[in-house]
Design a protein around this motif. Sequence first.
Motif, PDB file in Angstrom:
ATOM      1  N   THR A  27       0.816  -1.215   0.000  1.00  8.06           N
ATOM      2  CA  THR A  27       0.000   0.000   0.000  1.00  8.06           C
ATOM      3  C   THR A  27       0.847   1.261   0.000  1.00  8.06           C
ATOM      4  OG1 THR A  27      -1.446  -1.295   1.450  1.00  8.06           O
ATOM      5  CG2 THR A  27      -2.039   0.996   1.077  1.00  8.06           C
ATOM      6  N   THR A  28       2.040   1.208   0.556  1.00 12.57           N
ATOM      7  CA  THR A  28       2.874   2.402   0.697  1.00 12.57           C
ATOM      8  C   THR A  28       3.576   2.771  -0.607  1.00 12.57           C
ATOM      9  OG1 THR A  28       3.281   1.661   2.962  1.00 12.57           O
ATOM     10  CG2 THR A  28       4.638   3.457   2.166  1.00 12.57           C
ATOM     11  N   ILE A  78      10.953   5.148   8.908  1.00  9.22           N
ATOM     12  CA  ILE A  78      11.860   4.297   8.132  1.00  9.22           C
ATOM     13  C   ILE A  78      11.124   3.507   7.041  1.00  9.22           C
ATOM     14  CG2 ILE A  78      13.421   2.315   8.257  1.00  9.22           C
ATOM     15  CD1 ILE A  78      14.417   3.387  10.911  1.00  9.22           C
ATOM     16  N   PRO A  79      10.074   2.732   7.367  1.00  7.65           N
ATOM     17  CA  PRO A  79       9.438   1.949   6.302  1.00  7.65           C
ATOM     18  C   PRO A  79       8.711   2.783   5.265  1.00  7.65           C
ATOM     19  CG  PRO A  79       8.217   1.716   8.354  1.00  7.65           C
ATOM     20  CD  PRO A  79       9.488   2.439   8.683  1.00  7.65           C
ATOM     21  N   ILE A  80       8.034   3.854   5.693  1.00  6.62           N
ATOM     22  CA  ILE A  80       7.282   4.642   4.718  1.00  6.62           C
ATOM     23  C   ILE A  80       8.233   5.358   3.764  1.00  6.62           C
ATOM     24  CG2 ILE A  80       5.667   6.546   4.387  1.00  6.62           C
ATOM     25  CD1 ILE A  80       4.320   5.824   6.965  1.00  6.62           C
ATOM     26  N   CYS A  81       9.282   5.973   4.310  1.00  3.28           N
ATOM     27  CA  CYS A  81      10.265   6.642   3.428  1.00  3.28           C
ATOM     28  C   CYS A  81      10.897   5.643   2.468  1.00  3.28           C
ATOM     29  CB  CYS A  81      11.340   7.327   4.264  1.00  3.28           C
ATOM     30  SG  CYS A  81      10.810   8.841   5.095  1.00  3.28           S
ATOM     31  N   PHE A  82      11.287   4.489   2.988  1.00  3.99           N
ATOM     32  CA  PHE A  82      11.952   3.497   2.154  1.00  3.99           C
ATOM     33  C   PHE A  82      11.044   3.049   1.002  1.00  3.99           C
ATOM     34  CE2 PHE A  82      12.558  -1.211   1.558  1.00  3.99           C
ATOM     35  CZ  PHE A  82      13.641  -1.111   0.707  1.00  3.99           C
ATOM     36  N   LEU A  83       9.791   2.737   1.300  1.00  4.08           N
ATOM     37  CA  LEU A  83       8.913   2.202   0.258  1.00  4.08           C
ATOM     38  C   LEU A  83       8.447   3.285  -0.713  1.00  4.08           C
ATOM     39  CD1 LEU A  83       6.716  -0.592   1.823  1.00  4.08           C
ATOM     40  CD2 LEU A  83       8.970  -0.678   0.808  1.00  4.08           C
ATOM     41  N   GLN A  84       8.246   4.504  -0.238  1.00  3.80           N
ATOM     42  CA  GLN A  84       7.879   5.565  -1.175  1.00  3.80           C
ATOM     43  C   GLN A  84       9.038   5.879  -2.119  1.00  3.80           C
ATOM     44  OE1 GLN A  84       6.301   8.916   1.011  1.00  3.80           O
ATOM     45  NE2 GLN A  84       4.447   7.810   1.614  1.00  3.80           N
ATOM     46  N   ILE A  85      10.247   5.864  -1.599  1.00  3.45           N
ATOM     47  CA  ILE A  85      11.420   6.062  -2.466  1.00  3.45           C
ATOM     48  C   ILE A  85      11.573   4.887  -3.429  1.00  3.45           C
ATOM     49  CG2 ILE A  85      13.947   6.212  -2.478  1.00  3.45           C
ATOM     50  CD1 ILE A  85      13.709   7.766   0.187  1.00  3.45           C
ATOM     51  N   MET A 108      -1.321  -9.909  -0.426  1.00  2.58           N
ATOM     52  CA  MET A 108      -1.946 -10.133   0.875  1.00  2.58           C
ATOM     53  C   MET A 108      -1.354  -9.231   1.952  1.00  2.58           C
ATOM     54  SD  MET A 108      -4.132 -12.249  -0.107  1.00  2.58           S
ATOM     55  CE  MET A 108      -4.919 -12.749   1.417  1.00  2.58           C
ATOM     56  N   SER A 109      -0.203  -8.593   1.655  1.00  2.00           N
ATOM     57  CA  SER A 109       0.415  -7.723   2.651  1.00  2.00           C
ATOM     58  C   SER A 109      -0.457  -6.511   2.957  1.00  2.00           C
ATOM     59  CB  SER A 109       1.792  -7.244   2.167  1.00  2.00           C
ATOM     60  OG  SER A 109       1.678  -6.253   1.151  1.00  2.00           O
ATOM     61  N   VAL A 110      -1.310  -6.130   2.004  1.00  2.00           N
ATOM     62  CA  VAL A 110      -2.170  -4.967   2.260  1.00  2.00           C
ATOM     63  C   VAL A 110      -3.123  -5.239   3.413  1.00  2.00           C
ATOM     64  CG1 VAL A 110      -2.015  -4.265  -0.153  1.00  2.00           C
ATOM     65  CG2 VAL A 110      -3.966  -5.614   0.600  1.00  2.00           C
ATOM     66  N   ILE A 111      -3.333  -6.525   3.728  1.00  2.23           N
ATOM     67  CA  ILE A 111      -4.189  -6.865   4.863  1.00  2.23           C
ATOM     68  C   ILE A 111      -3.591  -6.306   6.147  1.00  2.23           C
ATOM     69  CG2 ILE A 111      -5.040  -8.784   6.276  1.00  2.23           C
ATOM     70  CD1 ILE A 111      -5.338 -10.404   3.707  1.00  2.23           C
ATOM     71  N   ALA A 112      -2.253  -6.422   6.295  1.00  3.47           N
ATOM     72  CA  ALA A 112      -1.592  -5.894   7.494  1.00  3.47           C
ATOM     73  C   ALA A 112      -1.841  -4.404   7.638  1.00  3.47           C
ATOM     74  CB  ALA A 112      -0.087  -6.173   7.427  1.00  3.47           C
ATOM     75  N   ASN A 113      -1.867  -3.699   6.519  1.00  2.00           N
ATOM     76  CA  ASN A 113      -2.143  -2.271   6.525  1.00  2.00           C
ATOM     77  C   ASN A 113      -3.612  -1.988   6.812  1.00  2.00           C
ATOM     78  OD1 ASN A 113      -3.027   0.274   4.852  1.00  2.00           O
ATOM     79  ND2 ASN A 113      -0.834   0.553   5.264  1.00  2.00           N
ATOM     80  N   ASN A 114      -4.474  -2.787   6.225  1.00  2.00           N
ATOM     81  CA  ASN A 114      -5.907  -2.517   6.294  1.00  2.00           C
ATOM     82  C   ASN A 114      -6.526  -2.923   7.628  1.00  2.00           C
ATOM     83  OD1 ASN A 114      -8.170  -1.452   4.962  1.00  2.00           O
ATOM     84  ND2 ASN A 114      -8.919  -3.494   4.463  1.00  2.00           N
ATOM     85  N   ILE A 115      -5.830  -3.753   8.394  1.00  2.00           N
ATOM     86  CA  ILE A 115      -6.353  -4.174   9.697  1.00  2.00           C
ATOM     87  C   ILE A 115      -6.604  -2.958  10.590  1.00  2.00           C
ATOM     88  CG2 ILE A 115      -5.645  -5.264  11.868  1.00  2.00           C
ATOM     89  CD1 ILE A 115      -4.470  -7.538  10.209  1.00  2.00           C
TER      90      ILE A 115
END
Length: 523
Positions: free
Chosen positions: A92-93, A301-308, A354-361
């Motif tokens: 999602t990120t 850390i994770p949001i910056c990394f994945l957006q980049i 399926m990883s978006v589930i972790a975000n959507n929870i």
Amino acid sequence: MTTTETAEKRLSVDENSTEKGISEQERNSIAPDRDPSHAIVARFGALGPLLARLFDSGVEARGVERVPEDQRDDVHYWNNLFMWWSVNITLTTIPVGFLAQEFFTLTLPHTIATILCFGLIGATATSFIATLGPQTGLRTIIITRFSSGYVGGTIYSILNILTQLGWAVTAVILGGQTLASINPGTLPLIVGIIIVAVGSLVPCFIGYDMVHKVERYVWIPLGIIMLFLLGLGAKAGYEIKDQIPLEDTGRSVSADVMSFGGIVFSSFAGWAPLAADYNCRMPVTTSSTKVFVLTFIGLYIPICFLQILGALLMTITDPAYTSAFENGSTGGLISQVLSPWKGGGKFLLVLLAMSVIANNILNTYSAGLSMQSLGRPFAMIPRFFWTFIGFVVYTVAGIAGREHFSEILSNFLSILGYWTAWFVVVVAEEHFIFRRKNGRLGGYNLDDWDSPSKLPIGIAGILAGCFGVAGAVVGMAQVWYTGPIGRMAGGAFGTDLGFELAGAFAAVTYPVLRWVEIKFTGR
């Protein structure tokens, strides 16, 4: 002793309490805080035994009720960090990074600088709100009642319901797109959306403990997969210089940076309206510094990394990759990046979908809490019911908007930043100016959380929010409307200054209005 037996015992005690002069209203206001399952089982009569069995099986009974100090049992500080890592190191990120090139024609260096700077502001805002969970034992939206009153808190509840359902819509569409791209033509997009939505519902239906258990370890395999994506993208070829001729020049570049920055801010600060929901069971003695730092790291850390990473993937100029993005959006491009690994790549694609589930929870769980926060009639209905209603709404909306993911994401994130900006400002000013130890109010009387007559009237908070709306309107720059200040700031389509002005207008007006409110009402 089961919940049913305990509830019967509680009813007996309540009958005796009436004889001792304790009113029914007083019992109803006290009992839910001590053990919500008892009150819920007793409230629903014939359905009581069924509800009791659900609670005995592990479904969380507590909704928006305050968690008393002697019932706080979550002492695992690091769970906070791991939860935020798991929530944000998901598919999602990544699309936020796509938007920098897709809609704003920014080169990679400008994109990275924008993500790092605006992400710093958004992560700080969310991390501050997270510190209020252990201090109050309250859910995030309930905390707003101490600055904006019962009515103002209801308004924030509505805004947060729309926010969390909006996030959920983008999540299920993205997950469904990715599942559908694994073997094109075999799995309809609608079915993919439903699969992701159902996967998001189950842990949220059970509640707080299950949410933390699911999120504790998810970040480990997902982090490894994201590193694989980074390497495979490099193998395909990051062509950074090819973006330079496409970038705007002059004031238009500044406009693009500021507008994209608003989206980045929203992707971080969008978690603020629910940040305290997941640590309100921590002891009141929990270090606010630890909560702030761990939350900040878990976000930044994770949001910056994945957006980049998303921005990097957009620099690949191979026709196969650009075609995959044009035809299959995010899912199509990620599928193409993983294609060199053939069957192994498809397996990783399933995990990413399926990883978006972790975000959507978190969206699903907190949407249910915000529905309870609309008022006492809503709070009387068990949390898991509202969670299910939220699931139905965002699934249907995801199916309806499945062909417009990028447009939904861009417009939704921009608007989201407007109200979260003034929300954080109002809560922070109340906390640091009026509720500080030597402030006008000298702290929170937390037992008043559901007593409208003891909470602030809310005029200051509501009016400050209205000024925030005014700031957003004059500063925004959307496809459908550009405010006068947003237009004056330059750029072919204006400059989106909505969240900056929304926060600034609220910051200037709230302290004055709140001082007047306290002077005349004393609360």
